[in-house]
Design a protein around this motif. Sequence first.
Motif, PDB file in Angstrom:
ATOM      1  N   LEU A 187      42.202  43.439  53.126  1.00  0.00           N
ATOM      2  CA  LEU A 187      40.912  42.747  53.046  1.00  0.00           C
ATOM      3  C   LEU A 187      40.189  43.109  51.745  1.00  0.00           C
ATOM      4  CD1 LEU A 187      38.638  41.025  54.166  1.00  0.00           C
ATOM      5  CD2 LEU A 187      37.878  42.984  55.522  1.00  0.00           C
ATOM      6  N   ASP A 188      40.170  44.399  51.399  1.00  0.00           N
ATOM      7  CA  ASP A 188      39.482  44.799  50.164  1.00  0.00           C
ATOM      8  C   ASP A 188      40.113  44.126  48.954  1.00  0.00           C
ATOM      9  OD1 ASP A 188      37.719  46.327  51.505  1.00  0.00           O
ATOM     10  OD2 ASP A 188      38.650  48.263  51.033  1.00  0.00           O
ATOM     11  N   GLY A 189      41.426  44.090  48.939  1.00  0.00           N
ATOM     12  CA  GLY A 189      42.126  43.471  47.811  1.00  0.00           C
ATOM     13  C   GLY A 189      41.830  41.984  47.716  1.00  0.00           C
ATOM     14  N   GLU A 190      41.806  41.318  48.857  1.00  0.00           N
ATOM     15  CA  GLU A 190      41.549  39.876  48.865  1.00  0.00           C
ATOM     16  C   GLU A 190      40.100  39.572  48.470  1.00  0.00           C
ATOM     17  OE1 GLU A 190      44.336  38.854  48.663  1.00  0.00           O
ATOM     18  OE2 GLU A 190      45.067  37.889  50.488  1.00  0.00           O
ATOM     19  N   LEU A 191      39.172  40.406  48.942  1.00  0.00           N
ATOM     20  CA  LEU A 191      37.759  40.199  48.563  1.00  0.00           C
ATOM     21  C   LEU A 191      37.598  40.356  47.050  1.00  0.00           C
ATOM     22  CD1 LEU A 191      35.902  42.133  51.409  1.00  0.00           C
ATOM     23  CD2 LEU A 191      35.618  39.706  50.846  1.00  0.00           C
ATOM     24  N   GLU A 192      38.231  41.390  46.521  1.00  0.00           N
ATOM     25  CA  GLU A 192      38.125  41.642  45.075  1.00  0.00           C
ATOM     26  C   GLU A 192      38.697  40.466  44.292  1.00  0.00           C
ATOM     27  OE1 GLU A 192      38.991  42.756  41.170  1.00  0.00           O
ATOM     28  OE2 GLU A 192      40.640  42.544  42.608  1.00  0.00           O
ATOM     29  N   LEU A 193      39.836  39.958  44.766  1.00  0.00           N
ATOM     30  CA  LEU A 193      40.494  38.838  44.075  1.00  0.00           C
ATOM     31  C   LEU A 193      39.621  37.582  44.103  1.00  0.00           C
ATOM     32  CD1 LEU A 193      43.349  38.082  42.845  1.00  0.00           C
ATOM     33  CD2 LEU A 193      43.839  37.113  45.101  1.00  0.00           C
ATOM     34  N   LEU A 194      39.094  37.261  45.281  1.00  0.00           N
ATOM     35  CA  LEU A 194      38.275  36.050  45.408  1.00  0.00           C
ATOM     36  C   LEU A 194      37.004  36.152  44.557  1.00  0.00           C
ATOM     37  CD1 LEU A 194      38.541  35.339  49.266  1.00  0.00           C
ATOM     38  CD2 LEU A 194      39.751  34.190  47.413  1.00  0.00           C
ATOM     39  N   ARG A 195      36.414  37.353  44.535  1.00  0.00           N
ATOM     40  CA  ARG A 195      35.185  37.533  43.742  1.00  0.00           C
ATOM     41  C   ARG A 195      35.500  37.472  42.250  1.00  0.00           C
ATOM     42  NH1 ARG A 195      33.420  42.030  47.685  1.00  0.00           N
ATOM     43  NH2 ARG A 195      31.848  40.991  48.956  1.00  0.00           N
ATOM     44  N   ARG A 196      36.553  38.190  41.843  1.00  0.00           N
ATOM     45  CA  ARG A 196      36.875  38.266  40.405  1.00  0.00           C
ATOM     46  C   ARG A 196      37.162  36.876  39.847  1.00  0.00           C
ATOM     47  NH1 ARG A 196      42.110  39.850  38.560  1.00  0.00           N
ATOM     48  NH2 ARG A 196      42.425  40.776  40.614  1.00  0.00           N
ATOM     49  N   HIS A 197      37.817  36.032  40.632  1.00  0.00           N
ATOM     50  CA  HIS A 197      38.176  34.696  40.132  1.00  0.00           C
ATOM     51  C   HIS A 197      37.144  33.638  40.527  1.00  0.00           C
ATOM     52  CE1 HIS A 197      42.064  35.750  38.443  1.00  0.00           C
ATOM     53  NE2 HIS A 197      42.254  36.528  39.488  1.00  0.00           N
ATOM     54  N   ARG A 198      36.054  34.074  41.146  1.00  0.00           N
ATOM     55  CA  ARG A 198      34.966  33.168  41.552  1.00  0.00           C
ATOM     56  C   ARG A 198      35.532  31.949  42.309  1.00  0.00           C
ATOM     57  NH1 ARG A 198      33.134  31.130  37.014  1.00  0.00           N
ATOM     58  NH2 ARG A 198      34.642  32.191  35.706  1.00  0.00           N
ATOM     59  N   VAL A 199      36.398  32.256  43.279  1.00  0.00           N
ATOM     60  CA  VAL A 199      37.064  31.191  44.053  1.00  0.00           C
ATOM     61  C   VAL A 199      36.048  30.497  44.961  1.00  0.00           C
ATOM     62  CG1 VAL A 199      38.732  30.825  45.938  1.00  0.00           C
ATOM     63  CG2 VAL A 199      39.349  32.273  43.972  1.00  0.00           C
ATOM     64  N   ASP A 200      36.145  29.151  45.009  1.00  0.00           N
ATOM     65  CA  ASP A 200      35.282  28.348  45.897  1.00  0.00           C
ATOM     66  C   ASP A 200      35.977  27.969  47.199  1.00  0.00           C
ATOM     67  OD1 ASP A 200      33.290  28.049  43.899  1.00  0.00           O
ATOM     68  OD2 ASP A 200      34.402  26.356  43.040  1.00  0.00           O
ATOM     69  N   VAL A 201      37.311  27.784  47.140  1.00  0.00           N
ATOM     70  CA  VAL A 201      38.058  27.237  48.283  1.00  0.00           C
ATOM     71  C   VAL A 201      39.425  27.917  48.354  1.00  0.00           C
ATOM     72  CG1 VAL A 201      38.928  25.127  49.393  1.00  0.00           C
ATOM     73  CG2 VAL A 201      37.094  24.958  47.715  1.00  0.00           C
ATOM     74  N   LEU A 202      39.849  28.236  49.570  1.00  0.00           N
ATOM     75  CA  LEU A 202      41.199  28.761  49.799  1.00  0.00           C
ATOM     76  C   LEU A 202      42.042  27.665  50.445  1.00  0.00           C
ATOM     77  CD1 LEU A 202      43.342  31.052  50.299  1.00  0.00           C
ATOM     78  CD2 LEU A 202      42.097  31.568  52.406  1.00  0.00           C
TER      79      LEU A 202
END
Length: 255
Positions: A187-202
């Motif tokens: 979960l921590d890794g995925e949160l960091e990834l989504l935040r770092r890449h400013r993802v809007d949609v999975l």
Amino acid sequence: MTERHVLILGGTAEARQLAAELAARTPSPRVTSSLAGRVSQPALPHGSVRVGGFGGAAGLAAWLRAEQVSAVVDATHPFADGISANAARAAAETGVPLLLLRRPGWRPVDGDRWIPVSSLVDAAAALPELGRRIFLTTGRKELAPFAGPDRLPALDRLWFLARSVDAPEPPLPPNLEVLLDRGPFTLDGELELLRRHRVDVLVTKDSGGAATAPKLAAARELGLPVVLVRRPPAPPGVPQAADLAAALAWCAAAR
Ligand code: NAP
């Protein structure tokens, strides 16, 4: 008495676990795991492994006869519907018992913003309305709906992050960053990834299982929509097990 021979159609963590568990039984059957050969450095199961297609249902039926297979466990990925259909046909033709070991799909919980779709083409069509920065976890051979000649023109304005075990195959979207990685994820890794890449949609297929579920929890925590591709139907008439214990019980009973 001839030795029992179990064929595991693999390519999943469950298939590897089943091969290891069967090998640990006393007496242990002969076990062969079969891989499609798509991944360059696959995680190898315990015991004998064969790699590559059988040549359709007829080829698989011939293999079952030649190798005197006594039971088949189809533990392939829930979206690998070609091999599952072949296994059902080959089992019906040869009379060899077949079990489908298929992990349950994911279930939404409070806070999830899932958009279920029937196909990757429908997933691509939904994206322009949902955001501009898209995280694709659909597999490296599955980018055509987002990048092929029939794609929606609006998709070219989007940015994609595609994560896969091996490098994705063309056609590729014009604005694409590739991330080569293999689960399990945290979960921590995925949160960091989504935040770092400013993802809007999975965008994900409903693969189920714990190894790749943290991306769903991360999307929930960040309030992001998830475009979830539904599974293809399982072949009719094939008994199913949802977990390893049930598959082991079936193997013990299939004599
Ligand atoms: P697919 O479309 O169902 O299968 C296409 C063809 O690949 C089959 O007709 C068969 O060729 C061959 N094949 C597939 N799995 C095989 C296996 N375990 N052993 C021997 N031949 C196999 O399959 P796919 O979606 O390309 O998936 C290929 C493999 O990757 C599967 O084993 C699956 O468990 C794994 N995988 C798939 C996904 C996914 O999202 N689809 C994700 C993770 C892992 P012949 O007709 O010549 O026998």
